[in-house]
Motif scaffolding. Structure first.
Motif, PDB file in Angstrom:
ATOM      1  N   PRO A 128       0.807  -1.223   0.000  1.00  0.00           N
ATOM      2  CA  PRO A 128       0.000   0.000   0.000  1.00  0.00           C
ATOM      3  C   PRO A 128       0.842   1.276   0.000  1.00  0.00           C
ATOM      4  O   PRO A 128       1.874   1.360   0.669  1.00  0.00           O
ATOM      5  N   GLU A 129       0.344   2.225  -0.751  1.00  0.00           N
ATOM      6  CA  GLU A 129       1.038   3.502  -0.876  1.00  0.00           C
ATOM      7  C   GLU A 129       1.211   4.166   0.495  1.00  0.00           C
ATOM      8  O   GLU A 129       2.247   4.772   0.770  1.00  0.00           O
ATOM      9  N   TYR A 130       0.186   4.005   1.382  1.00  0.00           N
ATOM     10  CA  TYR A 130       0.237   4.733   2.663  1.00  0.00           C
ATOM     11  C   TYR A 130       1.402   4.287   3.551  1.00  0.00           C
ATOM     12  O   TYR A 130       1.752   4.985   4.487  1.00  0.00           O
ATOM     13  N   ASN A 131       2.006   3.137   3.265  1.00  0.00           N
ATOM     14  CA  ASN A 131       3.188   2.698   4.035  1.00  0.00           C
ATOM     15  C   ASN A 131       4.506   3.047   3.351  1.00  0.00           C
ATOM     16  O   ASN A 131       5.568   2.608   3.790  1.00  0.00           O
ATOM     17  N   GLN A 132       4.424   3.794   2.245  1.00  0.00           N
ATOM     18  CA  GLN A 132       5.643   4.072   1.469  1.00  0.00           C
ATOM     19  C   GLN A 132       5.757   5.563   1.153  1.00  0.00           C
ATOM     20  O   GLN A 132       6.184   5.956   0.070  1.00  0.00           O
ATOM     21  N   ALA A 148      -5.525  -3.114   1.352  1.00  0.00           N
ATOM     22  CA  ALA A 148      -4.808  -2.916   0.095  1.00  0.00           C
ATOM     23  C   ALA A 148      -4.968  -1.494  -0.439  1.00  0.00           C
ATOM     24  O   ALA A 148      -6.060  -0.933  -0.392  1.00  0.00           O
ATOM     25  N   GLU A 149      -3.866  -0.944  -0.915  1.00  0.00           N
ATOM     26  CA  GLU A 149      -3.911   0.337  -1.627  1.00  0.00           C
ATOM     27  C   GLU A 149      -2.650   0.488  -2.484  1.00  0.00           C
ATOM     28  O   GLU A 149      -1.857   1.414  -2.293  1.00  0.00           O
ATOM     29  N   PRO A 150      -2.438  -0.455  -3.437  1.00  0.00           N
ATOM     30  CA  PRO A 150      -1.284  -0.281  -4.328  1.00  0.00           C
ATOM     31  C   PRO A 150      -1.401   1.053  -5.069  1.00  0.00           C
ATOM     32  O   PRO A 150      -2.511   1.535  -5.300  1.00  0.00           O
ATOM     33  N   ASP A 151      -0.248   1.645  -5.438  1.00  0.00           N
ATOM     34  CA  ASP A 151      -0.301   2.961  -6.081  1.00  0.00           C
ATOM     35  C   ASP A 151      -0.408   2.858  -7.597  1.00  0.00           C
ATOM     36  O   ASP A 151      -0.418   3.873  -8.277  1.00  0.00           O
ATOM     37  N   SER A 152      -0.451   1.608  -8.145  1.00  0.00           N
ATOM     38  CA  SER A 152      -0.556   1.473  -9.605  1.00  0.00           C
ATOM     39  C   SER A 152      -1.531   0.354  -9.947  1.00  0.00           C
ATOM     40  O   SER A 152      -1.740  -0.573  -9.156  1.00  0.00           O
ATOM     41  N   GLU A 153      -2.085   0.426 -11.152  1.00  0.00           N
ATOM     42  CA  GLU A 153      -2.974  -0.646 -11.616  1.00  0.00           C
ATOM     43  C   GLU A 153      -2.173  -1.946 -11.802  1.00  0.00           C
ATOM     44  O   GLU A 153      -2.701  -3.036 -11.614  1.00  0.00           O
TER      45      GLU A 153
END
Ligand code: NAD
Length: 328
Positions: A128-132, A148-153
């Motif tokens: 997830p983006e929020y951890n990076q 889950a919150e990946p930053d890309s499709e």
């Protein structure tokens, strides 16, 4: 191990960077290998016993390729590229559709054919983006993937496919190993044309630069990553498939570096002075690093060499490509 059609191995994506190296490794370990890809390996041929040019998005083609209960299948085929390809947003629809179709076909046909072990190449892009957001303290521990919150499709498709393979394990008993690769690099990778990843792109820019020239780096260059040399990646992948642990598990390095620092390191290896010009561009998450606690405890594995050592083997290969292209 003697080469034997009794222990046949299928490598999907065998014309790509990791697939080409994997086929070499499996052949030198003595296995019988069928490779499949849309294209032959770009740099030299394949050493596979059979190399099938085929489109795995087609379910009938996929069924034909998986015509026996392979002892091992390595599923590396994907619509793939570096930040310019995956994080610009321009290719999202194709990336999701192409890779999802491949995985939907693969999981069904591997299950039908009674494949004994399947390795699926997932990615650090699932996290997830929020951890990076903090470049100095990213969190990519395996269990942090949810919520889950990946930053890309691309990352969403990888996560969907991880779940798809895991569902086939639960419902149909398919034995699946999932590795989450973190920025694999080395000779024979894409280095020009839009799909290249950051180490190769910077090696090319440095190789093309005059001494003291400026090279362009996307973003402010303070974004961080870790990079794993291809030979280390193969070792970790094969250890996983030969273990009792199925993952998902990180396959990466914990040697985190900013992209500006990476450029300076490559310039030092090249023996050149460079000036960095930071320009706007797609950069992905702000910080990312592999968390290797799980792989250390489950497989007793950690990278054996430094980032510098891997780059010392990669830069000369890219320099050769740059020189050959100029001469052509
Ligand atoms: P790559 O692009 O070099 O290899 C992928 C191969 O898949 C290509 O040769 C491509 O032609 C093939 N392919 C694509 N669509 C296909 C189709 N419809 N039918 C048959 N073949 C098809 O990429 P790579 O760096 O070797 O990566 C291998 C796998 O590892 C991919 O699944 C990628 O998402 C994953 N991964 C790689 C990295 C990395 O740093 N290289 C990081 C995370 C995950």
């Amino acid at each position: 191990m003697q080469s034997s059609p009794m222990h046949p191995i299928l490598v999907c994506g065998a014309g790509g960077f990791i697939g080409t190296h994997l086929v070499h490794r499996l052949k030198s370990d003595g296995y019988w290998v069928r490779g499949v890809d849309l294209k032959s390996p770009e740099f030299g041929g394949s050493v596979a016993d059979e190399f099938v040019i085929a489109d795995l998005r087609d379910p009938i083609v996929c069924r034909d390729v998986i015509d026996r209960p392979f002892a091992e299948v390595y599923q590396l085929a994907a619509d793939m590229g570096g930040a310019g390809y995956l994080f610009s947003g321009d290719n999202d629809a194709e990336v999701m559709r192409n890779s999802a179709l491949i995985n939907l076909n693969m999981v069904k046909e591997c299950s039908r054919a009674g494949v004994q072990k399947l390795f699926y190449a997932s990615s650090a892009c699932v996290y997830p983006e929020y951890n990076q957001i903090d470049p100095d303290n990213p969190n990519c521990a395996e269990e942090s993937v949810y919520p889950a919150e990946p930053d890309s499709e691309y990352g969403w498709e990888k996560l969907f496919s991880e779940r798809l393979y895991s569902a086939y394990t639960r419902n149909h008993g398919l034995v699946v190993y999932i590795g989450r690769f973190h920025n694999i690099f080395g000779p024979l990778c894409s280095w020009i044309g839009g799909r290249e990843k950051v180490p190769a792109a910077i090696c090319r820019k440095v190789a093309e630069a005059e001494n003291n020239a400026e090279i362009e780096i996307w973003g402010d260059g303070c974004q961080t990553r870790s990079f794993l040399y291809i030979e280390e990646c193969l070792e970790a992948m094969l250890r996983l498939v030969n273990s009792n642990f199925r993952g998902p598990i990180n396959i990466g390095s914990t040697e985190m570096i900013s992209i500006n620092e990476l450029a300076m390191l490559i310039a030092a290896i090249a023996g050149k002075q460079i000036q960095i010009k930071n320009i706007p561009g797609p950069i992905g998450v702000r910080g990312r690093n592999s968390d290797n606690n799980l792989i250390r405890s489950k497989l007793g594995w950690a990278p054996s060499e430094t980032l510098r050592r891997g780059l010392e083997q990669t830069y000369p290969w890219i320099l050769e490509q740059v020189i050959a292209r100029r001469a052509a």
